[in-house]
Design a protein around this motif. Structure first.
Motif, PDB file in Angstrom:
ATOM      1  N   GLU A  97       0.843  -1.192   0.000  1.00 47.41           N
ATOM      2  CA  GLU A  97       0.000   0.000   0.000  1.00 47.41           C
ATOM      3  C   GLU A  97       0.880   1.244   0.000  1.00 47.41           C
ATOM      4  OE1 GLU A  97      -3.870  -1.470   2.501  1.00 47.41           O
ATOM      5  OE2 GLU A  97      -1.995  -1.148   3.620  1.00 47.41           O
ATOM      6  N   ILE A 104      -3.544   6.268   3.183  1.00 50.18           N
ATOM      7  CA  ILE A 104      -3.304   5.256   2.162  1.00 50.18           C
ATOM      8  C   ILE A 104      -4.209   5.577   0.967  1.00 50.18           C
ATOM      9  CG2 ILE A 104      -3.551   2.822   1.572  1.00 50.18           C
ATOM     10  CD1 ILE A 104      -2.871   2.141   4.447  1.00 50.18           C
ATOM     11  N   SER A 107      -3.757   0.650  -3.002  1.00 50.79           N
ATOM     12  CA  SER A 107      -3.554  -0.661  -2.378  1.00 50.79           C
ATOM     13  C   SER A 107      -3.526  -1.747  -3.440  1.00 50.79           C
ATOM     14  CB  SER A 107      -4.669  -0.950  -1.379  1.00 50.79           C
ATOM     15  OG  SER A 107      -4.606  -2.269  -0.935  1.00 50.79           O
TER      16      SER A 107
END
Length: 501
Positions: A97, A104, A107
């Protein structure tokens, strides 16, 4: 039978104690050995597990490093494809990620994201990944500043390693901010302990910990040590049986006698001495009887052994102590009453003689008198100790008797050098009175000699009225024998005396 059963009960009790002690000692040694083995094995497995975990974390780091060139790039389909390609090439890694400013945004699992990240640790445990909530993961944070890569491994790998490292002991994976046991449940905060086994990773901030306790050791012993436990049981039973047989062995009589004296198995019996004119008791001879034996050992067997083994003094002291405690504490005759003790030549010549009997006289009442019968089975060596003892005994009012007259080393020297007060005619002469003229003459001559020397005469072994009558007519003042009474225990002797009060 009571003596036999009592002795066997003591042997059996001792054997049981030896068996139990053997079982305790052997079991204790087995426990310590098992504990040491378990500690060593567990420690080795923890080191192996740390090496395996280090390998997994190295693979995670490599995957994160390979993805680091993608940091700060937009989460395009090409970037997502590259993350998945790198993930496919990395063993043990489950996700990659990309993060920017603690969010984030891309991913390998879901593509574009907008997940806020608050954990700043380089290596940590979590079960809050949105796609698989409640599932444990080991996460590595790679990079510095606002752009980082998060690479994670499935907690399944950790659980498998922890289980393989465990030998009936739970193993815990501990990071600075959390910990996980073999059940896969991630806990936040300090790991609960205490632990007495820990192996730290040199490369990464984690450690494996375990606790060795008695419950785990017993579990291992019960599950894997049944054959050894059976061997311990058999060995303990053999130890008990061996001790039972060893105690029952036939030891030399001198050793048996020494142990019997020490254990007060040699006890005093008293045979009354009566006046020949009316057969009323005027004293009693203290005799030794060996009780609590599997087989009866008569005095004529163990007394010579006591003399040869230099145990006679020790035996006499034991009888004195028992008489003082068991008779003189409540025996207070109205008229003078003699207690007669046999004394061997070696004891008579010892420096302890007067000390031994002065204790008896101190415990005795006013009318208790003491007679010492000097046995003729040993030759008496006339030295300064003997003469000093004779002098002190006379000062104490002790009556000296020459025992077994005519059967041993007796001679006129006794009368010349020791102040003998009485002569005791041996039963071998008394028992044949009226049947053997020689015995009649010997008794008559002894009585005549004693009369000329001013000595009293005591005859032992009187068993018939005709013997008693002959001795009385001959001038023997005191009689002793089965005609009047057998040797009696202290309790029996007290009852016997009360009949004449």
């Amino acid at each position: 039978m009571l003596k036999v059963s009592h002795s066997r009960r003591r042997r059996f009790s001792f054997a049981v104690a030896i068996a139990l002690l053997s079982a305790v000692i052997l079991s204790g040694l087995f426990y310590l050995q098992s504990r040491s083995w378990l500690f060593t094995q567990q420690n080795e497995r923890l080191h192996i597990a740390v090496r395996q975990l280090d390998t997994i974390i190295v693979n995670i780091e490599r995957a994160a490093r390979s993805a680091s060139p993608l940091m700060d790039r937009e989460c395009s389909p090409e970037i997502q494809h590259e993350l998945r390609r790198l993930l496919a090439l990395a063993p043990n890694v489950d996700s990659l990620e990309l993060s920017s400013h603690d969010v984030i945004y891309c991913s390998s699992l879901t593509g574009r994201e907008n997940q806020k990240m608050t954990d700043k640790n380089k290596l940590y445990l979590t079960e809050f990944i949105e796609e698989v909530p409640g599932h444990p993961y080991l996460v590595l944070r790679f990079g510095h500043g606002d752009s980082v890569v998060f690479a994670s491994a499935d907690g399944y790998y950790l659980r498998t390693i922890l289980e393989s490292a465990s030998i009936s002991l739970p193993v815990t994976f501990i990071t600075p901010e959390g910990w996980m046991t073999q059940n896969g449940k991630v806990q936040v905060g300090r790991a609960s302990g205490p632990f007495n086994m820990e192996v730290k990773s040199v490369q990464w901030p984690y450690r494996l910990a375990s606790r060795l306790n008695s419950a785990a050791v017993f579990k291992i012993i019960i599950s894997d040590g049944k054959s050894i436990l059976a061997a311990i049981l058999i060995a303990s039973l053999f130890a008990g049986l061996g001790s039972y047989l060893w105690l029952g062995r036939r030891r030399p009589l001198a050793q048996q006698l020494q142990a019997a004296i020490r254990n007060n198995e040699i006890v005093p019996f008293i045979q009354p001495i009566v006046r020949s004119s009316d057969f009323k008791p005027i004293g009693g001879e203290v005799l030794a009887r060996w009780v609590n034996q599997e087989s009866e050992i008569p005095p004529e067997h163990f007394i010579p052994v006591a003399e040869q083994s230099h145990l006679l003094s020790q035996l006499t002291r034991s009888l004195i102590a028992q008489i003082a405690d068991g008779l003189l504490d409540d025996f207070c005759p109205d008229k003078p009453f003699y207690l007669s003790f046999n004394v061997g030549a070696s004891h008579f010549a010892s420096q302890e003689l007067t000390k031994d009997f002065s204790r008896l006289l101190q415990a005795a009442g006013q009318n208790i008198k003491l007679m010492l019968e000097i046995t003729e089975r040993e030759a008496l060596i006339y030295d300064d100790n003997v003469f000093a003892n004779v002098s002190r005994l006379k000062e104490m009012g002790v009556h000296l008797v020459l025992d077994d007259f005519g059967t041993g080393y007796s001679s006129l020297e006794y009368f010349q050098r020791i102040s003998i007060d009485s002569i005791k005619i041996d039963k071998m002469f008394v028992q044949h009175l009226g049947e053997d003229p020689v015995c009649n003459h010997i008794v008559a001559n002894v009585t005549d000699l004693s009369s000329r020397l001013g000595l009293e005469v005591i005859a032992e072994g009187v068993e018939t009225e005709s013997q008693a009558e002959y001795l009385r007519e001959t001038g023997v003042a005191s009689l002793q024998g089965y005609l009047f009474s057998r040797p009696l225990s202290l309790v029996g002797f007290k009852k016997y005396i009360r009949n004449y009060v």
